[in-house]
Structure formats: C-alpha cells, structure tokens
Write a protein that holds these residues in place. Structure first.
Motif, PDB file in Angstrom:
ATOM      1  N   PHE B  17       0.836  -1.203   0.000  1.00  0.00           N
ATOM      2  CA  PHE B  17       0.000   0.000   0.000  1.00  0.00           C
ATOM      3  C   PHE B  17       0.872   1.256   0.000  1.00  0.00           C
ATOM      4  O   PHE B  17       2.081   1.186   0.235  1.00  0.00           O
ATOM      5  N   LEU B  18       0.228   2.378  -0.268  1.00  0.00           N
ATOM      6  CA  LEU B  18       0.912   3.672  -0.273  1.00  0.00           C
ATOM      7  C   LEU B  18       1.689   3.876   1.026  1.00  0.00           C
ATOM      8  O   LEU B  18       1.156   3.618   2.102  1.00  0.00           O
ATOM      9  N   ARG B 129       0.546   0.865  10.498  1.00  0.00           N
ATOM     10  CA  ARG B 129      -0.743   1.207   9.908  1.00  0.00           C
ATOM     11  C   ARG B 129      -1.505   0.011   9.357  1.00  0.00           C
ATOM     12  O   ARG B 129      -2.649   0.166   8.919  1.00  0.00           O
ATOM     13  N   ALA B 132      -5.202  -0.842  10.645  1.00  0.00           N
ATOM     14  CA  ALA B 132      -6.203   0.166  10.282  1.00  0.00           C
ATOM     15  C   ALA B 132      -6.441   0.174   8.781  1.00  0.00           C
ATOM     16  O   ALA B 132      -7.580   0.235   8.310  1.00  0.00           O
ATOM     17  N   LEU B 133      -5.348   0.077   8.009  1.00  0.00           N
ATOM     18  CA  LEU B 133      -5.486   0.125   6.547  1.00  0.00           C
ATOM     19  C   LEU B 133      -6.284  -1.060   6.014  1.00  0.00           C
ATOM     20  O   LEU B 133      -7.148  -0.910   5.143  1.00  0.00           O
ATOM     21  N   ASP B 135      -8.474  -2.696   7.406  1.00  0.00           N
ATOM     22  CA  ASP B 135      -9.874  -2.583   7.795  1.00  0.00           C
ATOM     23  C   ASP B 135     -10.639  -1.724   6.776  1.00  0.00           C
ATOM     24  O   ASP B 135     -11.789  -2.001   6.451  1.00  0.00           O
ATOM     25  N   ILE B 136      -9.977  -0.691   6.259  1.00  0.00           N
ATOM     26  CA  ILE B 136     -10.662   0.244   5.352  1.00  0.00           C
ATOM     27  C   ILE B 136     -10.507  -0.158   3.889  1.00  0.00           C
ATOM     28  O   ILE B 136     -11.472  -0.185   3.132  1.00  0.00           O
ATOM     29  N   PHE B 137      -9.272  -0.468   3.486  1.00  0.00           N
ATOM     30  CA  PHE B 137      -8.992  -0.674   2.061  1.00  0.00           C
ATOM     31  C   PHE B 137      -8.898  -2.163   1.760  1.00  0.00           C
ATOM     32  O   PHE B 137      -7.938  -2.828   2.153  1.00  0.00           O
ATOM     33  N   SER B 138      -9.873  -2.659   1.011  1.00  0.00           N
ATOM     34  CA  SER B 138      -9.878  -4.084   0.720  1.00  0.00           C
ATOM     35  C   SER B 138      -8.673  -4.488  -0.124  1.00  0.00           C
ATOM     36  O   SER B 138      -8.249  -5.636  -0.110  1.00  0.00           O
ATOM     37  N   VAL B 139      -8.083  -3.511  -0.815  1.00  0.00           N
ATOM     38  CA  VAL B 139      -6.948  -3.819  -1.667  1.00  0.00           C
ATOM     39  C   VAL B 139      -5.727  -4.277  -0.843  1.00  0.00           C
ATOM     40  O   VAL B 139      -4.891  -5.039  -1.326  1.00  0.00           O
ATOM     41  N   SER B 269     -13.271   2.222  13.544  1.00  0.00           N
ATOM     42  CA  SER B 269     -14.096   3.128  12.747  1.00  0.00           C
ATOM     43  C   SER B 269     -15.518   2.578  12.631  1.00  0.00           C
ATOM     44  O   SER B 269     -16.471   3.319  12.604  1.00  0.00           O
TER      45      SER B 269
END
Lengths: 457, 302
Positions: B17-18, B129, B132-133, B135-139, B269
């Motif tokens: 990820f980024l 991260r 948390a990541l 959890d939000i970004f399925s990628v 979240s």
C-alpha cells in the motif's frame, strides 16, 4: 389516418432499458474516450483539448460503432484540472494528475466550477453540438469524476491516510467533492445529456463498511438530484468492487457499469434485485486491445447468452484504450445487433470443412481492376455498409472498366476464401488481390485515384 | 546470485500500500542481485525518492504514468512498459506496483507482453498502519493474498502486541513466509521465493473467490457469547474478524481455523463481524440459527 411502423432508435432502446423493460436486443454503449481520436487520426491530447476535433471524432464513433448511447468526454481529470490540479499529458492516454492543490494547503475553499472553468466550456459546447447532430437517435452520456477519486486528485495520496487519521477532514472533503459532482451534473444536463454517469474507480478499493460510512450519503444525494433534474443516472466503477455492488445499488442509480474484475452473472443477481441495470464488461486489454474480431464477438455473444437483454447493457469494462483496433469495435456492434448471424460466423471460424475448394482469381493477369470487399455483412454492419458503398460508387463511376464483388462472412463458402486470402479484419477492400483498406473506410477521392492509377498503367 | 541458461527474463513484483516502503525495499532487494542485467518498472520515477540506486548506470528503466488512479483502463500502459522492457534484454525485471493497485490480475497480462518467468511477488506492509489500513482498504488484503513473501516493514514503529496481531492477520490471509524489516532491511539476505502457483487465472476466477458477509447488530454482547459464536461458525466459514462492543469494552475478534482470539481495542471506525466463506457454500441459514441460539438481539447479514 395511416400509421407507419418505424424502427426504435438506439436512444429509445437505451432509455427503455433503464426503465427495466424487456427489449428485442441489449443496448450498446462504447466508451470511446481518447479512442475516438484514433478514428480520425487525432492524439488523445488533441481530442481532449480541441472541441472541433472532439466532435469530429465522436461523430466517427457514432458512424462506425452505431452506439445506442455514447459518452461525450471520458476524462476523469477534467474537474481536477478546473479546480487547480496540474496535469501531465499523453498522446495515447487521458492525462494524469501530477500536482494536488490540497496537498500543502489543506484548507477546503469550497469553490465550485462553472461554465467558464478549465476545459468545461469546450466540453459543454461539444455536448450541445453532439445533441444537435446525433442526439435524436443516440443517448448521450455526461461523465463526471466521482467524489472519492476527485478527493484523491485534489489531496493526493494523503487523502487515504486522512480517512484513518482525520476522518472528519476526509468527510468534509468528500462533501465538497460531491458538491462539485452535483454542479457538473447540473451543467451537463442543461447541455442536453440524457444520462449522467459518476465514474469513481477508487470505490473498488474500499471496504463496504467504509463505502457506507463515507460514500452512501453523497452518492444517494447525487442520484436523487439527477433524477429530479429529469435525467437518467449511472455509477461507473473499475476494479474488483464485488463486495460493494450491493451498497452501490442502495444509493439508487439507474445503472451500474463494471469491468472484467466483476463476475457479471453474480453481480446481476444483486442489481436485478434493486431494479438497477448493469453494464459492462468486455475486457479492455486482453480482448479489446490485443484480441481479434473473433475474440470480441465471442465474448459479447457469451455475455448476451448469460445475461439476456433485460437490465443489461453491452459495454467495455471502462474507457477504451486509444489503440483498440477499429475492427474490434465494429465486430462488437455487429454481435450486439445480429446475435444469430454472428453465432453462425463464429461457427464458421471454427469450421475446417473439407470439400470446398476455392479458386482464387489469377490476380497477375486480370483484364480489369478487381475490387473485392470482404465484409461481416453489408446489410447489417454499418462499417461494412460504408465500405461497400464506396465500392459501389466506384462501380458507378468506372462502370464496366472495373469489377466489384462482395464476400460476406455469413456465407460459409466465403470463409474458405477469406482464410485462403489471409484476410485478417473485416471489412477490408482488396484491389487485385492486395489489401488496400482495412476497417478504415477510404475517402472517395483517394479510392478513385487508386483505381485510376491502375487503369492508366 | 543467479544463474540463468535461457533468455527468458525473470519477473519479480513488489507490491504494497501507499507509504509502506516499497521503493526502499526494492532498492534493498535489487542490491542483492549483483552482476545481473536488471530492469525496473515503477509507477512514477518522479515521485519515488531516488537516491541513485534505482537510476544507477546499467539498469534498464520503464515508467508507467497513471498517477494515483489504478484502473483496468490503464493496464495497457503496464503491458506496453513490460513489452519495451523485455526488448531491452534484462535478465531480471523488478516491477513496483502502484500503492492502490490490486496485483491479483497481473498474470493474465504477462503473456500479452511477451515471454517472462514470473518468479516471485513481495508484499511490503506498513507495520504501524497495517491493521487500520486493511480494515478500510480491501486492496491491502488482496496485495498480501497475491504475494509469496510478506515484508513487515517499520517494525520499530509498532508495539510487540501490534506485531503479533499483524502476523496473525497475515497468516489468516495466507501461509506465506513473513520477514520483519526496518527501512526495508530485514537484517539478512532474503532468499528467492519461487511462486508456488503458476497460471493462477483459474484460481482467481470470480466463481472461486471467497465471499464476504458482514454481520451487524445494535448494542453490546458479552465476550463469552462472541467466543462461543465465532468458535461454532469457524467450522463453517474460513475466517471471522471485526471490532465489537461488549460489556467489557471494545474488542477485536479474530478467528480462523480452530483459533479464536479476542483482544481489547482502543478505537474502531466501524463495528461488526466480517465473515469470509467459500463462494458456493450456503452459510446464511446456519449463521442466523447459530446467532439466534447464542444471542438474544437481532442481527443483520449483508
């Protein structure tokens, strides 16, 4: 009073499809953005920055691909540019965003684009012109960059960290970008667009829970507003958005367009249950760009067999790559309009039937120029009709000084001839056994001078 | 480092990820390949922090410009970049994917570009991260799932407990080897992991992908109830995870195989249980029945 039956226009067909009606055939919407430019020899940049070239290119899409609906511009960076993002241009792709105004100064000023911002005037004029020229028979799509992708254009990749670290800021930014989307949609509806599509590739990257939290509200508002303004709506997504399909339907679009990452049969079960029409998903790279006519016809016929003609629109997975071979677009429109005959063509491709011997003419010793037109079927395929018309004009002009013959792919015997000649694309014109024009219809003057050269030699 | 007899270049993918440290890791990885003709394809040379090692003499370079957008309409740019890279004749090609990209479809594009041997995919995850990541970004999960090796980067910025949870999360996605790293460095040479899967298109076919369901409810439950529920349904589904409100506070529930782990969490979240199951397996009815037996509040499955 006598009523004359008339054929339904493509636009009527598409709009009826969006009303969930059962139709004689599925509508077809080629997403020819920068690819439109290729048809007239213009670069991606030219077609996205020069209104005249844009309209010429779109009219060529309309002529060759016979769409029931077509987008006027496919550029997800248009709004971003109008709001201060820097762009990097390419000759064969839409531009990319290189500078993000909210990266350093994160304050959201709330300014909305208007009819004079960035390239918007050019786009609005092209929309009005297309409406005048083809709007009676073709449904026109106004494409708007969706709020999530627009937020990432404005803020850069920091936006994804904002969602985690500063959820309120992320929400404020999305609220602003949704206002921008709404403004764009309003301008496009006024310019005559029949369908407003919000294109948000980034939606496939977030979880359904976060879709619901951040995007359900904004998208529901956008679709309600489009409906209120009397237009139809669409939600475009790229990538594997399988998990979000249901949440996307719940925001109330009339249609949803997806790419090859989505299994259309499973997705359609969900979209059908919400009365949402689904469109897609001819693979852009493997099939449209690098495949041949047969691959494209086969893919579309299979889609139609699995999905039927209700609540389904045939379309590429997303914006067509610039270099998609023209003949592939022609093959797709043919498959959409003439399913049974194209099925026969596909069977013919497979045929290795013995017993049919084709004698090719002795091309070196012909008495007069021989114009051979190889077509899918000039009666139903528009590009084939134009190709054949040019040949007929030549016959009218040169009368018995030339020979003209059409070989339709729908006739089994002709398959053997086409294979023996090594014809790769349909329609094509061969003169004296040599390929002269493939897919692109020649200009009459150019064609005649070619024949005159042969006559005088 | 590498012996080669054929002229088919090998291909190594670095995904993540980024901000996870892909470029830093790529530099470390490439430095292990001395005396080999290397090529590198990155998303945007202008944006990666170049300190010379990616641009040093003798390394072939190709760039894909797509900004932060990853879309199937940009796949042809990757194909074209790879085509021209193959023509340059490197022995090994490193590809750094864009931070938002889902690399699971890359294999079907390779034959179009030419002959390459896809040997390995490394996924760099950002330790502080990651939870948390993902959890939000399925990628994020897809990037891990498509890889052969996971590099847990920036381990110095995560607590021991966090690291344990990250390792567990990753092992639930797949049993690929995990390496811990700081600044992309693992402290030892990373062995070359050959891909187990070849031609995985059929495995990635949409019909075979696991499906995901979300169980949501209003109000608090007890840890005991959660433990019982997750324990029972694990025989039926592949994986369960999510944040839940309980009488003892907010907890993170994580279950796979026969293990259920429930730990206290600081913030979430969203709450609810995400359940991953085999696509063609009917589980809805059993999930509802099990829920009704254990809890006395209503739930919703989507």
């Amino acid at each position: 009073m006598e009523f004359i039956a008339r054929e339904e226009t493509g636009k009527e067909l598409l709009l009826e499809s969006l009303e969930n009606k059962t139709l004689p055939r599925a509508p077809w919407v080629p997403f020819a953005g920068v690819h439109a430019g290729k048809l007239k020899g213009y670069t991606a940049r030219e077609v996205l920055t020069d209104g005249e070239k844009l309209v010429q290119s779109l009219l060529e899409v309309n002529r060759l691909y016979r769409p029931d609906g077509q987008p006027v511009v496919f550029d997800l960076q248009l709004e971003a540019e109008a709001l201060g993002c820097d762009l990097v241009w390419s000759d064969v792709n839409p531009p990319s965003v290189s500078g993000h105004p909210l990266k350093k100064d994160r304050e959201i000023h709330g300014l909305l684009p208007d009819e004079s911002s960035g390239r918007i005037p050019l786009v609005l004029e092209a929309m009005r012109e297309m409406k005048r020229k083809v709007g009676r028979h073709t449904a026109l799509f106004g494409l708007v960059c969706g709020p999530l992708t627009l937020a990432s254009h404005l803020r850069g990749t920091d936006f994804f960290m904002d969602i985690i670290e500063e959820p309120q800021y992320a929400q404020d930014l999305l609220s602003y970008t949704s206002d921008v989307c709404n403004r764009m949609a309003g301008m496009y509806i006024e310019a005559g667009m029949d369908v407003i599509a919000f294109v948000d590739p980034m939606v496939s990257q977030i979880s359904p829970r976060h879709f619901k939290r951040y995007l359900s509200g904004p998208f529901s508002g956008l679709f309600a507003s489009v409906r209120q303004n009397g237009a139809k709506s669409s939600f475009f997504v790229c990538g594997d958005a399988t998990k979000n399909i249901e949440a996307m339907c719940q925001t109330g679009p009339d249609s949803l367009f997806v790419d090859e990452n989505i299994d259309l049969v499973s997705a359609k079960e969900i979209t059908d249950s919400y009365g949402v029409v689904i469109g897609g998903n001819i693979p852009l790279t493997t099939t449209m760009l690098y495949g041949n006519q047969k691959d494209n016809m086969k893919y579309v016929i299979e889609l139609l067999e699995r999905l039927g003609t209700r609540n389904y629109i045939v379309a590429p997975g997303c914006d067509m790559p610039y270099d998609v071979p023209v003949e592939n677009g022609i093959a797709i429109q043919q498959a959409v309009r003439d399913v049974e005959r194209v099925k026969a063509i596909l069977e013919n491709y497979e045929t290795t039937e013995e017993g049919i011997e084709i004698d090719l003419p002795d091309y070196e010793h012909l008495e007069k120029p021989l114009i051979e037109v190889f077509t899918l079927d000039s009666a139903t395929c528009a590009a084939c009709t134009y190709m054949m018309s040019v040949a007929r004009l030549a016959l009218e002009e040169f009368k018995d000084r030339v020979d003209v013959v059409e070989y339709k792919f729908t006739v089994r015997e002709n398959i053997h001839r086409i294979k023996k000649m090594g014809v790769k694309n349909l329609p094509s014109i061969y003169i004296n056994g040599r390929l002269k024009y493939s897919s692109i219809i020649p200009d009459r003057r150019e064609f005649f001078s070619e024949i005159e050269k042969l006559l005088s030699s | 480092m590498k012996s080669k007899n054929s002229s088919v270049p090998e291909l190594v993918l670095v995904t993540g990820f980024l901000g996870s440290g892909k470029t830093t890791f790529l530099k470390v990885l490439m430095s292990q390949y001395r005396d080999v003709h290397k090529g590198v394809i990155v998303n945007d040379f202008g944006k990666v922090a170049i300190d010379g090692s990616l641009l040093e003499e003798g390394i072939f370079k190709e760039e894909i410009s797509g900004g932060s957008i990853f879309c199937s309409c940009r796949e042809n740019e990757f194909v074209e970049a790879l085509k021209s890279m193959i023509k340059k004749g490197p022995e090994i090609i490193f590809v750094e994917t864009s931070g938002m990209s889902d690399p699971s479809g890359i294999e079907r594009l390779l034959p179009i570009a030419g002959k390459v041997e896809y040997i390995s995919a490394y996924c760099v995850v950002d330790a502080p991260r990651f939870l948390a990541l993902s959890d939000i970004f399925s990628v994020v999960e897809k990037q891990v799932a498509s890889s052969d090796v996971v590099i847990i980067n920036k381990v110095d910025k995560a607590t021991g407990a966090e690291l344990e949870r990250i390792k567990q999360e990753i092992s639930m996605i797949g049993n690929m080897p995990q390496y811990q790293a700081r600044y992309g460095m693992t402290g030892k040479a990373i062995p070359l992991f050959k891909r187990k899967k070849t031609g995985t298109e059929s495995e990635n076919h949409p019909d075979n992908r696991p499906k995901s369901l979300l169980i949501e409810w209003e109000g608090e439950v007890t840890i005991e109830q959660l433990k019982n529920f997750v324990g029972e349904i694990l025989g039926l589904v592949l994986r369960v995870k999510g944040f839940c409100r309980t009488e003892s506070g907010l907890v993170l529930v994580s279950g796979a195989g026969s293990s259920v782990e429930i730990t206290l969490a600081d913030k979430a979240s969203e709450t609810g249980l995400s359940v991953i199951s085999e696509r063609n397996k009917p589980v809805l009815k059993s999930l509802k029945e099990t829920w009704e037996r254990i809890f006395n509040i209503e739930m919703k499955i989507t």
